[in-house]
Write a protein that holds these residues in place. Structure first.
Motif, short mmCIF file in Angstrom:
data_model
loop_
_atom_site.label_atom_id
_atom_site.label_comp_id
_atom_site.label_asym_id
_atom_site.label_seq_id
_atom_site.Cartn_x
_atom_site.Cartn_y
_atom_site.Cartn_z
N ILE A 92 9.71 3.68 -8.47
CA ILE A 92 9.54 2.23 -8.54
C ILE A 92 10.74 1.56 -7.89
N SER A 93 10.51 0.67 -6.96
CA SER A 93 11.62 0.00 -6.29
C SER A 93 12.38 -0.88 -7.28
N PRO A 94 13.69 -1.10 -7.05
CA PRO A 94 14.47 -1.96 -7.96
C PRO A 94 13.89 -3.36 -8.11
N GLU A 107 2.21 -3.60 -9.84
CA GLU A 107 2.63 -4.43 -10.97
C GLU A 107 1.66 -4.36 -12.14
N TRP A 108 0.36 -4.41 -11.87
CA TRP A 108 -0.61 -4.44 -12.96
C TRP A 108 -0.66 -3.14 -13.75
N ASN A 109 -0.19 -2.03 -13.15
CA ASN A 109 -0.27 -0.72 -13.80
C ASN A 109 1.06 -0.28 -14.40
N LEU A 110 2.04 -1.18 -14.48
CA LEU A 110 3.36 -0.83 -14.99
C LEU A 110 3.70 -1.69 -16.20
N VAL A 111 4.27 -1.07 -17.22
CA VAL A 111 4.70 -1.80 -18.41
C VAL A 111 6.04 -1.25 -18.89
N GLU A 133 12.14 1.80 -20.58
CA GLU A 133 11.71 2.52 -19.39
C GLU A 133 10.40 1.91 -18.89
N ILE A 134 10.17 2.01 -17.60
CA ILE A 134 8.94 1.47 -17.02
C ILE A 134 7.96 2.61 -16.82
N ASP A 135 6.78 2.43 -17.37
CA ASP A 135 5.81 3.52 -17.40
C ASP A 135 4.52 3.11 -16.70
N PRO A 179 0.81 -1.23 0.00
CA PRO A 179 0.00 0.00 0.00
C PRO A 179 0.83 1.27 0.00
N ASP A 180 1.94 1.26 0.74
CA ASP A 180 2.78 2.45 0.78
C ASP A 180 3.47 2.69 -0.56
N ALA A 181 4.01 1.62 -1.16
CA ALA A 181 4.72 1.78 -2.43
C ALA A 181 3.77 2.20 -3.55
N ALA A 182 2.51 1.79 -3.47
CA ALA A 182 1.56 2.14 -4.52
C ALA A 182 1.32 3.63 -4.60
#
Length: 511
Positions: free
Chosen positions: A358-360, A406-410, A386-388, A350-353
């Motif tokens: 973006i964490s390594p 994860e689901w919102n990153l590509v 790049e991660i977007d 929840p905090d990272a969201a």
């Protein structure tokens, strides 16, 4: 078409391109069929003149292979090289004699001609006893990729075929690896402007050693300030490997004197003596050896009933032979293992969201999932992307914007990242990394990730599905609990497979 093309809108032009592509695919299907019929025609002519193959009294050197005759004929008739003609004939024969699923896909115009030829020629080496299962796996994967706007490369096609063969015939796959090593080779082809292309076909372990040394040399030179691109530095490193007079890839720039590199054992280069080398031309301790630890991700599938999958994050061509050698020679100083849970969202918190950064660990997970840039048709490696955020992150109100999950990153290469940011397409994400792109012409392109993590998830889902079918279908091929039939399920002595209680009127069959 009455209206000039330049007066049509983008949507109409897109449909024109789609129609032409379908027509090309169907024309390719006709060409493949013609190649097969040409072989059959030469075979019939030969049998009419000299009788059945077993009754032919001619010596072996006087007999002409119908496939070779068709190849020579097509090379002249279609003005193509012998290599292309041979593959066209091989593919035509294979598709129309032993590959019914591939034939159906080709005749429907689903596959481009060259991709169909590559797939058929690759499947030609698969034994007859497993060809049905392997062909089914390969055609399903090709159809799924093409539907998502992704055309598999020859390397990806080879990987798919090898993985399926290993699943259906592990022993045969091992024998094929041993036989392939005998075909190792290096070729050179002169080109214009004083350049030459070099092509090598090497065992994976040997290729990985070479790649590691070249990449490390280029990295070390870039860190010392060489004003060249990474590709240029890699080429210079390869040349240095073949030069007995140097172990460095080039002279340092003016602001980096040569004696500075000798002062640091980690960057020692041309000043090293023969006694300081490991026998392969590189100085001991040199930064362009294998000083950087190799990060290896192990995708944890044990809990799903499957063996763990080892993915070499650094070194796409690494092999288990090379890994064992590295472990024996350098221990854990050279190799770093990390266990990856394939369950989606295991790195999300929840905090990272609510944070843009973006964490390594999450970034590496996204790259392992996607494999390449996610734009249809783009093959840029995920580690060069790049991660977007698919749904844009709201810096003012993070709880209202797209989460860093994860689901919102590509993965998007720089070019397609800019296109997503400044273009007019709409993007929609799915729970397992699916990406839907809706263009300004109204067309929808559905893409799926192709990285090792996504492949591991596909294998887990496939394994679960087969387990479900095994529980659902009895040994006699009937459903254990067919719809609309009352009955109770009970476990049998064979294990936990449920079995439908049987009817007195039809013993041994579901009620």
């Amino acid at each position: 078409m009455d209206e000039p093309l330049e007066l049509l809108d983008a949507s109409a032009l897109s449909e024109v391109a789609r129609s032409v592509t379908l027509a090309q695919n169907l024309a390719g299907a006709t060409r493949l069929h013609a190649a097969h019929l040409l072989v059959e025609s030469f075979k019939s002519l030969d049998e009419a003149a000299h009788g059945e193959p077993g009754a032919d009294a001619r010596p072996a050197h006087a007999r002409l292979d119908p496939a070779d005759r068709a190849r020579h004929h097509l090379a002249a008739a279609l003005a193509m090289t012998g290599w292309h003609a041979r593959h066209l004939v091989t593919a035509g024969v294979q598709i129309h004699t032993r590959l019914p699923r591939l034939r159906e896909a080709v005749e429907r115009g689903l596959l481009p001609e060259q991709l169909a030829i590559d797939a058929a020629c690759r499947l030609a080496s698969i034994p007859d006893d497993i060809i049905g299962g392997v062909e089914s796996d390969v055609v399903a994967r090709l159809a799924r990729d093409l539907a998502g706007g992704h055309r598999p490369s020859r390397t990806a096609l080879d990987t798919t075929v090898d993985a399926s063969r290993e699943r259906h015939d592990p022993q045969g796959a091992g024998d094929a690896v041993d036989a392939a090593a005998d075909k190792r080779t290096v070729r050179f082809r002169p080109e214009r402007d004083g350049m030459t292309s070099m092509w090598a076909h090497l065992p994976s372990g040997d290729a990985e050693k070479l790649r590691r040394r070249i990449d490390a040399a280029a990295r070390a030179a870039a860190e010392t300030g060489h004003p060249r691109t990474r590709d240029q530095l890699r080429a210079d490193a390869l040349v240095a490997l073949g030069d007995p007079n140097t172990t460095d890839i080039a002279d340092p720039p003016p602001d980096h004197p040569a004696d500075n590199s000798a002062a640091d054992p980690a960057t020692a280069g041309a000043t090293a003596t023969a006694a300081d080398t490991d026998g392969g031309g590189a100085p001991l301790g040199a930064s362009w050896g294998t000083d950087q630890p190799v990060r290896i991700s192990v995708i944890d599938s044990i809990a799903q009933g499957l063996p763990n999958r080892v993915e070499f994050v650094t070194g796409a061509y690494a092999s288990f032979d090379w890994l064992c050698e590295e472990l024996l020679s350098g221990g854990d100083a050279k190799v770093r293992f990390e266990l990856l849970d394939p369950q989606p969202g295991t790195e999300d918190t929840p905090d990272a969201a609510l944070k843009y950064r973006i964490s390594p660990a999450l970034a590496e997970r996204i790259r392992l999932r996607d494999g390449t840039c996610r734009h249809p048709g783009c093959t840029v490696d995920a580690h060069d992307c790049e991660i977007d955020h698919v749904i844009a992150f709201d810096h003012q109100r993070p709880d209202l914007g797209g989460p860093t999950a994860e689901w919102n990153l590509v993965c998007l290469c720089r070019k397609h990242h800019r296109e997503r940011t400044f273009g007019h397409c709409a993007y929609r994400a799915g729970p397992l990394g699916e990406l839907t792109i809706i263009t300004e012409t109204g067309h929808e392109h559905h893409t799926r990730p192709h990285g090792p993590l996504a492949q591991a998830r596909d294998r887990i889902l496939d394994h679960r599905w087969h387990q479900h079918l095994d529980r659902l279908i009895a040994d006699d091929g009937h459903l254990t609990n067919p719809p609309g039939v009352e009955g109770t399920l009970r476990a049998t002595s064979r294990g936990d497979r449920p079995e439908q209680s049987t009817s007195p009127e039809r013993p041994g069959r579901p009620a």
